[in-house]
Design a protein around this motif. Structure first.
Motif, PDB file in Angstrom:
ATOM      1  N   SER A 170      25.037  31.640  27.312  1.00 37.43           N
ATOM      2  CA  SER A 170      26.393  31.584  26.608  1.00 37.43           C
ATOM      3  C   SER A 170      27.432  30.978  27.217  1.00 37.43           C
ATOM      4  N   TYR A 171      28.567  31.103  27.011  1.00 36.90           N
ATOM      5  CA  TYR A 171      29.518  30.439  27.566  1.00 36.90           C
ATOM      6  C   TYR A 171      30.097  30.867  28.995  1.00 36.90           C
ATOM      7  N   PRO A 172      30.077  32.182  29.506  1.00 38.47           N
ATOM      8  CA  PRO A 172      30.304  32.425  30.869  1.00 38.47           C
ATOM      9  C   PRO A 172      29.367  31.692  31.893  1.00 38.47           C
ATOM     10  N   LEU A 173      29.887  31.508  33.168  1.00 36.85           N
ATOM     11  CA  LEU A 173      29.104  30.894  34.104  1.00 36.85           C
ATOM     12  C   LEU A 173      28.194  32.069  34.703  1.00 36.85           C
ATOM     13  N   THR A 174      26.861  31.915  34.918  1.00 36.14           N
ATOM     14  CA  THR A 174      25.918  32.912  35.386  1.00 36.14           C
ATOM     15  C   THR A 174      25.452  32.686  36.650  1.00 36.14           C
ATOM     16  N   THR A 175      24.864  33.331  37.227  1.00 38.53           N
ATOM     17  CA  THR A 175      24.200  33.091  38.701  1.00 38.53           C
ATOM     18  C   THR A 175      23.030  32.101  38.323  1.00 38.53           C
TER      19      THR A 175
ATOM     20  N   ARG B  27      30.411  36.697  37.501  1.00 38.39           N
ATOM     21  CA  ARG B  27      30.580  36.360  36.129  1.00 38.39           C
ATOM     22  C   ARG B  27      31.596  34.889  35.861  1.00 38.39           C
ATOM     23  N   GLY B  28      31.321  34.295  36.958  1.00 38.47           N
ATOM     24  CA  GLY B  28      32.232  32.884  36.654  1.00 38.47           C
ATOM     25  C   GLY B  28      33.637  33.045  37.189  1.00 38.47           C
TER      26      GLY B  28
ATOM     27  N   GLY C 103      39.124  39.963  35.729  1.00 33.11           N
ATOM     28  CA  GLY C 103      38.570  39.373  34.557  1.00 33.11           C
ATOM     29  C   GLY C 103      37.266  40.249  34.375  1.00 33.11           C
ATOM     30  N   THR C 104      36.223  39.693  34.276  1.00 28.57           N
ATOM     31  CA  THR C 104      34.922  40.202  33.511  1.00 28.57           C
ATOM     32  C   THR C 104      34.234  40.631  34.966  1.00 28.57           C
ATOM     33  N   ALA C 105      34.674  40.527  36.241  1.00 25.91           N
ATOM     34  CA  ALA C 105      33.746  40.686  37.199  1.00 25.91           C
ATOM     35  C   ALA C 105      33.591  42.176  37.308  1.00 25.91           C
ATOM     36  N   SER C 106      32.438  42.460  38.178  1.00 27.43           N
ATOM     37  CA  SER C 106      32.505  43.946  38.738  1.00 27.43           C
ATOM     38  C   SER C 106      32.237  43.659  40.228  1.00 27.43           C
ATOM     39  N   PHE C 107      32.603  44.907  40.967  1.00 20.02           N
ATOM     40  CA  PHE C 107      32.355  45.125  42.462  1.00 20.02           C
ATOM     41  C   PHE C 107      32.492  46.322  43.067  1.00 20.02           C
ATOM     42  N   THR C 108      32.121  46.658  43.990  1.00 19.22           N
ATOM     43  CA  THR C 108      32.437  48.084  44.589  1.00 19.22           C
ATOM     44  C   THR C 108      33.417  47.757  45.775  1.00 19.22           C
ATOM     45  N   ILE C 109      33.982  48.821  46.153  1.00 20.40           N
ATOM     46  CA  ILE C 109      35.126  49.023  46.996  1.00 20.40           C
ATOM     47  C   ILE C 109      34.838  49.871  48.043  1.00 20.40           C
ATOM     48  N   ASP C 110      34.905  49.567  49.339  1.00 17.59           N
ATOM     49  CA  ASP C 110      34.412  50.253  50.550  1.00 17.59           C
ATOM     50  C   ASP C 110      35.640  50.311  51.377  1.00 17.59           C
ATOM     51  N   VAL C 111      36.259  51.274  51.674  1.00 19.99           N
ATOM     52  CA  VAL C 111      37.535  51.550  52.525  1.00 19.99           C
ATOM     53  C   VAL C 111      37.082  52.318  53.629  1.00 19.99           C
ATOM     54  N   LYS C 112      37.873  51.989  54.730  1.00 26.07           N
ATOM     55  CA  LYS C 112      37.949  52.521  56.067  1.00 26.07           C
ATOM     56  C   LYS C 112      39.480  52.798  56.576  1.00 26.07           C
TER      57      LYS C 112
END
Length: 818
Positions: free
Chosen positions: A492-497, A640-641, A686-695
């Motif tokens: 579709s319109y979002p850039l993908t891997t 996701r772009g 934006g529409t991205a997703s991610f994990t956070i790791d804190v030390k």
């Protein structure tokens, strides 16, 4: 230097006298001519005079004085007595249109102009004379406004300017012409819009407007105004929906539109458009109007059009000449099976969401598109067009080809259908897609223009000696993108891997080769600047390809930057027209609010941290707890772009750093020097997703950034939140998007006892009031998991007052925020 005589190619051209002599406007760099307009002419006419004077000077070296008295040799601008004496009048011209005429020794450029503060009958403005001057400069002086700003003009030099005998007029095919998402709030882009003759004599407001018109605060008093799901009226959050068959709701919406017109008597349009996304009402009355679209999916079009008509009919009683505009889009894109006559004050905005991206490269989509256009134009003459048919949405620097075949397919058909307006997305990063933005502007005025010829001319003039290399580079990408969309049916319109791999990584060697060849040839300074705008995006693209491990030898490229150099490059180019604009420089209000951040004992019911993903914009509070610097790492990034950026603020609200999220470069927070009690990490996701790791720190995520709460993606590790002593009760909500995307959750108190079960298998929002008893202060746990039906995907969790709304996902590093 050379003499230039240019022949016009216009929509309407009539030669007044084939034997008449041309007008020698400039000879050997000098001119006997002046630029005349009335002293009381509209501002747009005086602006046109300034433009005409400046560009004639820059091209020929001749400065023509601007005067307010007619002369024997003059370029006469605007509707005035001098023009009428030459039988040139503006009153019969279309709005925004103009006429250019040579008569004896004089040149007349006369347009249909609205006076300062005046509106057209359609609620817009008309700058006809200005439009005529811009066209004059293009055709006779050879000027092109290629991009906004000081390096955007193409002005051929000539000591002689001769105007052939001519008489012609032109006007835009579309009454509302916009190319949004081109950084149009910037002054230089606004000026570029004017020079490209973008604008509107027909004002249309069609934005998603349900939330603004019927705010969520109305729910407690009028729950039946809002969507029903599974027999329950759903508390409004996010892009909530209304019950369009509720007569009181229809009246309330119409009253809001009437009140708007009362407050703004010169405004001619109010939007009826629903909020975006899904979640439409399923009450018996609304459901009875729904049907299946040609693809077998639910269509809510009959309900939406019935709502449009009902509101419009009420508004017309007081304001019969005002317009109510609304999308036909997504779940209400296809016309109803039975003809539903629209009220005369309803204006439809056709938004064919089936073609977003480059999906018109697929023959089946083209066929559906043509059918939609025909069906809707048969249904009403009040129709405009909204689309993003040649856009790959990304901040990752991926060059956006112009989509030549798609533009040639769409625009002549819009013209033939007599569409009244176009709102077609451009690309904000001009270094990615300057040719596309230019073509969209030109086609908005003349949708039958020769796309191929305009593109070839653009490349030749924008990039000079290396124009052919850039032309071929974009044409190669055009073909590759079209191929990808045919081979990948879900694109579709979002850039993908997949796009990064199959289009950009695959063709990056050729892109770089063509760029290097171009760079070796370019001589003109402005052309070089435009070329380097492309290079800036290729640096961003290269970095993103490297993050995905899609390049075999990344350091061999001329566009390689280490992470540190890349962050410095982005910082140095912040605000550049070439790159995607940053998410803003304003300091969020919430970082200025002093917080009480503590680290209580670990929750008794704590579990080992499971995999989780945060999605979208996030605000974290991080409190260092160790003797060494705290470290925040981004992991499992699905961009996701989006170029995920972050900003760091100390506890007093002072900004201390910022950067781009990278799995290889952790964020280091060292309070040894600053002594900051805690830090705000503000993430533009934006529409991205991610994990956070804190030390070496405790941390919590803010669930107050939206009215939906903390946004998670997929199954999550349990969330922990702190309930202070003396709290009598609190509201907690779980939200998903059933029936496809669902979720459930179990709430446990500090003693480990189950207190509540949440289920979004049918309800999109499960909001519960949790009443506390003695011994329930402390850490509570919410374990989000799959529901019995559907799949877990986007999930929101919201805590309401009196609790702070912060959650901890790592019990070993849990922080309370008050």
């Amino acid at each position: 230097m050379h003499t230039r005589i240019i022949t016009f190619l216009f929509v309407v051209a009539v030669t007044a006298n084939a034997q008449a002599a041309p007008v020698d406007l400039v000879t050997n760099g000098t001119s006997d001519y002046v630029i005349f307009h009335d002293s009381n002419a509209p501002k747009s006419v005086s602006e046109a005079a300034v433009e005409l004077q400046a560009y004639l000077l820059r091209s020929s070296g001749a400065k023509l004085d601007v005067v307010h008295q007619p002369a024997d040799k003059m370029i006469c601008l605007g509707d005035c007595e001098a023009a009428r004496a030459a039988d040139v009048e503006a009153q019969n011209l279309p709005w925004e249109g103009f006429r250019i005429l040579t008569n004896g020794t004089n040149v007349y450029i006369i347009g249909r102009d609205t006076a300062d503060g005046e509106k057209t009958p359609g609620g817009g403005t008309s700058r006809g004379t200005y439009n005529g001057v811009c066209r004059f400069l293009e055709e006779y002086v050879g000027v092109r406004w290629l991009i906004p700003g000081e390096h955007g003009d193409y002005i051929p030099k000539s000591s002689d300017v001769t105007i052939p005998d001519t008489d012609f007029q032109d006007a835009p095919a579309m009454l509302n012409r916009r190319v949004p998402y081109t950084q149009e709030r910037r002054s230089e882009v606004k000026q570029w819009w004017r020079r490209q003759r973008l604008g509107w004599s027909l004002y249309l407001n069609h934005s998603h407007n349900w939330q603004h018109t019927i705010p969520a605060s109305q729910f407690d008093k009028h729950p039946d105004w809002f969507a029903e799901r599974a027999g329950v009226r759903v508390p409004p959050t996010g892009r909530y929906k209304l019950c369009t068959t509720n007569a009181e709701l229809v009246k309330a919406y119409a009253d809001a539109a009437i009140a708007y017109f009362d407050r703004n008597p010169n405004t001619t349009c109010y939007s009826l458009s629903p909020s975006d996304s899904a979640g439409y009402c399923e009450c018996d009355q609304c459901s009875a109007l729904y049907e299946k679209d040609p693809n077998g999916r639910r269509s809510v079009t009959p309900a939406i059009l019935t709502f449009y008509n009902a509101v419009a009919k009420i508004v017309a009683k007081k304001y019969p000449d005002k317009v109510l505009a609304g999308y036909v889009y997504a779940a209400y894109l296809y016309p109803p099976k039975e003809n539903l006559k629209l009220e005369r004050n309803v204006f439809v905005v056709l938004t064919p969401s089936i073609d977003y991206g480059f999906t018109l490269a697929r023959p089946a989509i083209r066929k559906q598109w043509e059918s939609l256009l025909q069906d809707w134009t048969n249904a009403t003459e009040n129709i405009s067009y909204y689309d993003l048919p040649v856009n790959i949405t990304t901040e990752a620097g991926a060059l956006n080809p112009p989509g030549l075949e798609i533009l040639k397919f769409i625009y002549p058909k819009l013209a033939a259908a007599k569409i009244k307006g176009v709102y077609v997305y451009g690309v904000p990063a001009w270094g990615r897609a300057a040719p596309l933005n230019y073509l969209l502007a030109k086609l908005a005025w003349n949708p039958n223009a020769d796309v191929e010829a305009m593109f070839d001319e653009y490349c030749a003039k924008a990039y000079g000696a290396c124009g052919d290399d850039i032309n071929q580079m974009y044409r190669m990408l055009d073909k590759e993108v079209a191929r990808h969309y045919r081979e990948f049916p879900n694109a579709s319109y979002p850039l993908t891997t997949d796009m990064l791999r199959d289009i950009y990584a695959k063709n990056f060697p050729e892109i770089e080769q063509r760029y290097r060849a171009a760079h070796a040839k370019v001589k003109d300074a402005d052309a070089k600047f435009r070329l380097e705008m492309i290079a800036d995006n290729l640096k961003v693209l290269h970095w993103n390809l490297r993050q995905h491990n899609l390049l075999d030898e990344p350091k061999a490229s001329a566009f390689y930057l280490s992470d540190g150099d890349f962050f410095e490059f982005l910082s140095a180019n912040k605000g550049s027209l070439a790159l995607h604009p940053s998410d803003g420089t304003k300091v969020p209000a919430y970082v200025r609010t002093k917080r009480n951040v503590t680290v209580p004992a670990k929750p008794k019911q704590a579990e080992k941290v499971r995999s989780f993903r945060l999605r979208g914009d996030q605000h974290l509070i991080v409190k260092p707890t160790g003797t060494s610097a705290a470290e925040v790492r981004f992991r499992r990034i699905s961009a996701r772009g989006k170029l995920i950026t972050y900003r760091v603020f100390e506890s007093d609200g002072a900004e201390v750093s910022g950067g781009v999220a990278s799995e290889g470069s952790p964020l280091i927070l060292d309070n040894a020097d600053s002594g900051s009690e805690y830090y705000h990490v503000v993430i533009a996701g934006g529409t991205a997703s991610f994990t956070i790791d804190v030390k070496e720190a405790a941390w919590a995520a803010d669930g107050n950034l939206s009215d939906q709460g903390l946004h998670l993606l997929g199954q999550s590790s349990p969330l922990y939140f702190y309930v202070p002593e003396g709290t009598p009760a609190f509201h907690l909500s779980l939200e998903a998007s059933p029936p496809g995307e669902t979720a459930a959750a179990t709430l446990t108190d500090p003693r480990g006892q189950r207190v509540a079960e949440f289920d979004c298998a049918q309800l999109s929002v499960d909001r519960q009031n949790i009443k506390l008893t003695s011994g329930q202060s402390g850490w509570w746990k919410l374990d989000v998991h799959k529901a019995k039906t559907g799949a877990i995907d986007d999930v929101w969790i919201k805590l309401e007052s009196p609790l702070s709304g912060y959650f901890s996902l790592d019990p070993d590093r849990a922080a309370t925020v008050q």
